[in-house]
Each structure stands twice: as C-alpha cells, then as structure tokens.
Motif scaffolding. Structure first.
Motif, mmCIF file in Angstrom:
data_model
loop_
_atom_site.group_PDB
_atom_site.id
_atom_site.type_symbol
_atom_site.label_atom_id
_atom_site.label_comp_id
_atom_site.label_asym_id
_atom_site.label_seq_id
_atom_site.Cartn_x
_atom_site.Cartn_y
_atom_site.Cartn_z
ATOM 1 N N TRP A 10 0.837 -1.208 0.000
ATOM 2 C CA TRP A 10 0.000 0.000 0.000
ATOM 3 C C TRP A 10 0.871 1.258 0.000
ATOM 4 C CZ3 TRP A 10 -4.850 1.554 -0.769
ATOM 5 C CH2 TRP A 10 -5.235 2.828 -0.302
ATOM 6 N N ASP A 11 1.881 1.280 0.852
ATOM 7 C CA ASP A 11 2.760 2.456 0.906
ATOM 8 C C ASP A 11 3.461 2.691 -0.425
ATOM 9 O OD1 ASP A 11 2.054 2.872 3.533
ATOM 10 O OD2 ASP A 11 3.790 1.801 4.362
ATOM 11 N N ALA A 12 3.890 1.599 -1.068
ATOM 12 C CA ALA A 12 4.564 1.749 -2.359
ATOM 13 C C ALA A 12 3.615 2.295 -3.410
ATOM 14 C CB ALA A 12 5.144 0.394 -2.795
ATOM 15 N N LEU A 13 2.412 1.799 -3.444
ATOM 16 C CA LEU A 13 1.432 2.271 -4.408
ATOM 17 C C LEU A 13 1.047 3.721 -4.148
ATOM 18 C CD1 LEU A 13 -0.882 -0.871 -4.719
ATOM 19 C CD2 LEU A 13 0.816 -0.054 -6.381
ATOM 20 N N MET A 14 1.003 4.117 -2.866
ATOM 21 C CA MET A 14 0.658 5.487 -2.550
ATOM 22 C C MET A 14 1.726 6.445 -3.079
ATOM 23 S SD MET A 14 -2.247 5.842 -1.160
ATOM 24 C CE MET A 14 -2.062 7.497 -0.522
ATOM 25 N N VAL A 15 2.997 6.056 -3.020
ATOM 26 C CA VAL A 15 4.072 6.901 -3.572
ATOM 27 C C VAL A 15 3.877 7.083 -5.072
ATOM 28 C CG1 VAL A 15 6.562 7.058 -3.982
ATOM 29 C CG2 VAL A 15 5.684 6.288 -1.763
ATOM 30 N N GLU A 16 3.553 6.000 -5.734
ATOM 31 C CA GLU A 16 3.340 6.077 -7.183
ATOM 32 C C GLU A 16 2.108 6.929 -7.493
ATOM 33 O OE1 GLU A 16 3.084 2.141 -8.697
ATOM 34 O OE2 GLU A 16 5.064 1.525 -7.948
ATOM 35 N N ALA A 17 1.038 6.775 -6.687
ATOM 36 C CA ALA A 17 -0.187 7.540 -6.932
ATOM 37 C C ALA A 17 0.059 9.024 -6.745
ATOM 38 C CB ALA A 17 -1.301 7.049 -6.006
ATOM 39 N N GLU A 18 0.786 9.377 -5.712
ATOM 40 C CA GLU A 18 1.070 10.790 -5.466
ATOM 41 C C GLU A 18 1.910 11.373 -6.608
ATOM 42 O OE1 GLU A 18 2.910 11.032 -1.667
ATOM 43 O OE2 GLU A 18 1.061 10.574 -0.540
ATOM 44 N N ALA A 19 2.856 10.565 -7.134
ATOM 45 C CA ALA A 19 3.672 11.044 -8.259
ATOM 46 C C ALA A 19 2.818 11.307 -9.483
ATOM 47 C CB ALA A 19 4.761 10.021 -8.575
ATOM 48 N N LEU A 20 1.750 10.552 -9.658
ATOM 49 C CA LEU A 20 0.839 10.730 -10.786
ATOM 50 C C LEU A 20 -0.263 11.743 -10.492
ATOM 51 C CD1 LEU A 20 0.452 7.004 -11.884
ATOM 52 C CD2 LEU A 20 1.829 8.768 -13.001
ATOM 53 N N GLY A 21 -0.299 12.225 -9.231
ATOM 54 C CA GLY A 21 -1.340 13.185 -8.848
ATOM 55 C C GLY A 21 -2.687 12.561 -8.625
ATOM 56 N N VAL A 22 -2.699 11.294 -8.303
ATOM 57 C CA VAL A 22 -3.957 10.569 -8.063
ATOM 58 C C VAL A 22 -4.004 10.181 -6.587
ATOM 59 C CG1 VAL A 22 -5.362 8.561 -8.631
ATOM 60 C CG2 VAL A 22 -3.991 9.670 -10.404
ATOM 61 N N MET A 23 -5.048 10.613 -5.904
ATOM 62 C CA MET A 23 -5.214 10.257 -4.494
ATOM 63 C C MET A 23 -6.448 9.371 -4.323
ATOM 64 S SD MET A 23 -2.683 11.433 -2.891
ATOM 65 C CE MET A 23 -3.258 11.200 -1.224
ATOM 66 N N PRO A 24 -6.305 8.127 -3.893
ATOM 67 C CA PRO A 24 -7.467 7.252 -3.706
ATOM 68 C C PRO A 24 -8.325 7.748 -2.538
ATOM 69 C CG PRO A 24 -5.515 6.222 -2.808
ATOM 70 C CD PRO A 24 -5.042 7.468 -3.528
ATOM 71 N N PRO A 25 -9.619 7.512 -2.597
ATOM 72 C CA PRO A 25 -10.476 7.944 -1.481
ATOM 73 C C PRO A 25 -10.157 7.151 -0.217
ATOM 74 C CG PRO A 25 -11.708 6.554 -2.994
ATOM 75 C CD PRO A 25 -10.367 6.818 -3.649
ATOM 76 N N ARG A 26 -10.239 7.829 0.903
ATOM 77 C CA ARG A 26 -9.986 7.198 2.201
ATOM 78 C C ARG A 26 -11.266 7.183 3.035
ATOM 79 N NH1 ARG A 26 -4.621 6.756 3.943
ATOM 80 N NH2 ARG A 26 -3.076 7.568 2.470
ATOM 81 N N LEU A 27 -11.380 6.154 3.863
ATOM 82 C CA LEU A 27 -12.516 6.066 4.783
ATOM 83 C C LEU A 27 -12.229 6.883 6.027
ATOM 84 C CD1 LEU A 27 -13.325 2.238 4.616
ATOM 85 C CD2 LEU A 27 -14.568 4.097 3.490
ATOM 86 N N SER A 28 -13.269 7.514 6.545
ATOM 87 C CA SER A 28 -13.128 8.216 7.819
ATOM 88 C C SER A 28 -13.025 7.190 8.944
ATOM 89 C CB SER A 28 -14.317 9.125 8.048
ATOM 90 O OG SER A 28 -15.490 8.357 8.258
ATOM 91 N N PRO A 29 -12.516 7.594 10.109
ATOM 92 C CA PRO A 29 -12.445 6.634 11.228
ATOM 93 C C PRO A 29 -13.802 6.027 11.564
ATOM 94 C CG PRO A 29 -11.117 8.562 11.705
ATOM 95 C CD PRO A 29 -11.871 8.865 10.445
#
Length: 237
Positions: A10-29
C-alpha cells in the motif's frame, strides 16, 4: 527476496499515486469502524430493539413508525451501552442507548441526601453508644435467659426420667420389700399425703401383678407377723 506485506504494498502504491497526482479515497475513522462491527437482524417494538438480553431505546424508531419492521442492529462487543440501527440497505437510522428511556424511581440528588442523613445518624448512634459504655458496665448482670419451648420440654422429660429411676424397683430389693414399698405409697396417697407422681404410677401398675396380690393374701392370712423385718420408714412418699 520476499513478497511485500499488504502495508508495504500500500505504501509503495501510494508513492506512485502521489507522483501521478492521483489520491485514492480514504474512509473516515467512523466509516472504518462501521465496516468491522458485528450485527444482527432484529424487529423493532415501538421505540425499542432487543439484543443479547439487553433493550435499546431511541425515539427515532417510533417517530419513523418502524414498529414491526426488521432492521440491522450493529454493536461494539467492548461497549454494549449503545447500538447502531440501520435499515436492511445499510443506511443509518439512529443510535440507540441501553435502557434509554428508563429513569430511577429516586433521582441522584435525593439518593445522595438520604445517604448523607443516614451517615450522620449512624455517627450520632455510635457516639451515643460509646458514651454509654461506663454506665452499661456498672449495670448488674442481666437476668437468665428464658427457656425456649424445646428446652422446657427437654427439661420436663429429664425430670420424668429421673423420677422414673427413683420409682423403679431397686436391684437388691426383695419381692417382699417391693410389695411393701408399693403398699406404703398407695396408702400415703389414699391418706392425702404428697407422693411422687412416678412412684404412684409405678405402685398402681405393680398392684395389678400376681406378685403384689400374693403378698396381700399373705398379709391377710398372717397379719402383723408377716410384716416382721420390714422397716417402718420404707415407703416412697
């Protein structure tokens, strides 16, 4: 070489997503907690739902006229003081509290005041008892305790047994001595003198025996000669 853990992937994919300017939706607590709560289907009764022998209340259930409708009740096993009620499509209806509309008969202020008065009264009683100790020590010994009904019966039974032992034939007593003792007991009773009740009962029974009657016949035949050797005071009176 090894496979990544889910968190590492997940952390690796998040780095790639941020580099592409794509942020996946997150669930609230709160949304994340909802995903992992266990739930059960229950039927609404007025403003109540029941779960695990507990009852939960929310006025919203009655306001929405959900009486008799089936709903999904979510709960937190670590905190059973409330539940979350949803419709069968998963939409949140309300949060219901355990025994939500019940109230104690006495409010907290009244209970606290009553407890304070009781504590004050107990303190006063304790001080009074302590001040009375010298006076109590000077009092005479209390009267003997009255016997209970069972103790009275046991005492009477013991007295009767002791009297029966006194009235029973003596081991070294001859038949003639026994007859004479019974005769003097009967004569004393006939004359109005006090006689032991057990001795009198024994004498009356003994007087019906052949042994007693034979000695009576001998007395009638021989008269005072038959009484020779008997002490005059050998009566059980």
């Amino acid at each position: 070489m090894r496979h990544r853990s889910p968190a590492e992937q997940w952390d690796a994919l998040m780095v790639e997503a941020e580099a592409l300017g794509v942020m996946p939706p997150r669930l609230s607590p709160d949304e994340a907690r909802d995903l992992f709560r266990p739930h059960a289907l229950r039927t609404v009764h007025r403003a109540w739902v029941q779960l695990h022998s507990r009852k939960y209340f929310s006025q919203t259930l009655d306001d929405l006229d959900l009486h008799g409708r089936e709903v999904r009740v979510e709960y937190d096993p670590r905190d059973l003081g409330r539940v979350w009620v949803r419709d069968l499509d998963g939409r949140l209806i309300c949060e219901a509290a355990q025994d939500g509309n019940t109230r104690p008969y006495f409010n907290d202020d009244d209970v606290a005041e009553a407890r304070a008065r009781r504590a004050t009264a107990q303190d006063a009683m304790a001080r009074r008892d302590e001040s009375a100790v010298p006076h109590l020590l000077a009092e005479p010994a209390p009267a003997p305790r009255a016997l209970t009904a069972d103790e009275e019966r046991a005492k009477a039974r013991l007295a009767a047994e002791m009297a029966a032992e006194r009235a029973a034939p003596k081991r070294d007593e001859t038949p003639k001595d026994r007859w004479w003792r019974a005769r003097q007991t009967l004569d004393a009773h006939a004359a109005g003198r006090p006689v032991d009740a057990e001795a009198l009962r024994w004498a009356r029974g003994y007087s019906q025996t052949p042994e007693y009657r034979s000695h009576e016949a001998a007395l009638e035949e021989w008269g005072d000669v038959f009484l020779h050797g008997l002490p005059a005071g050998q009566a059980s009176a």
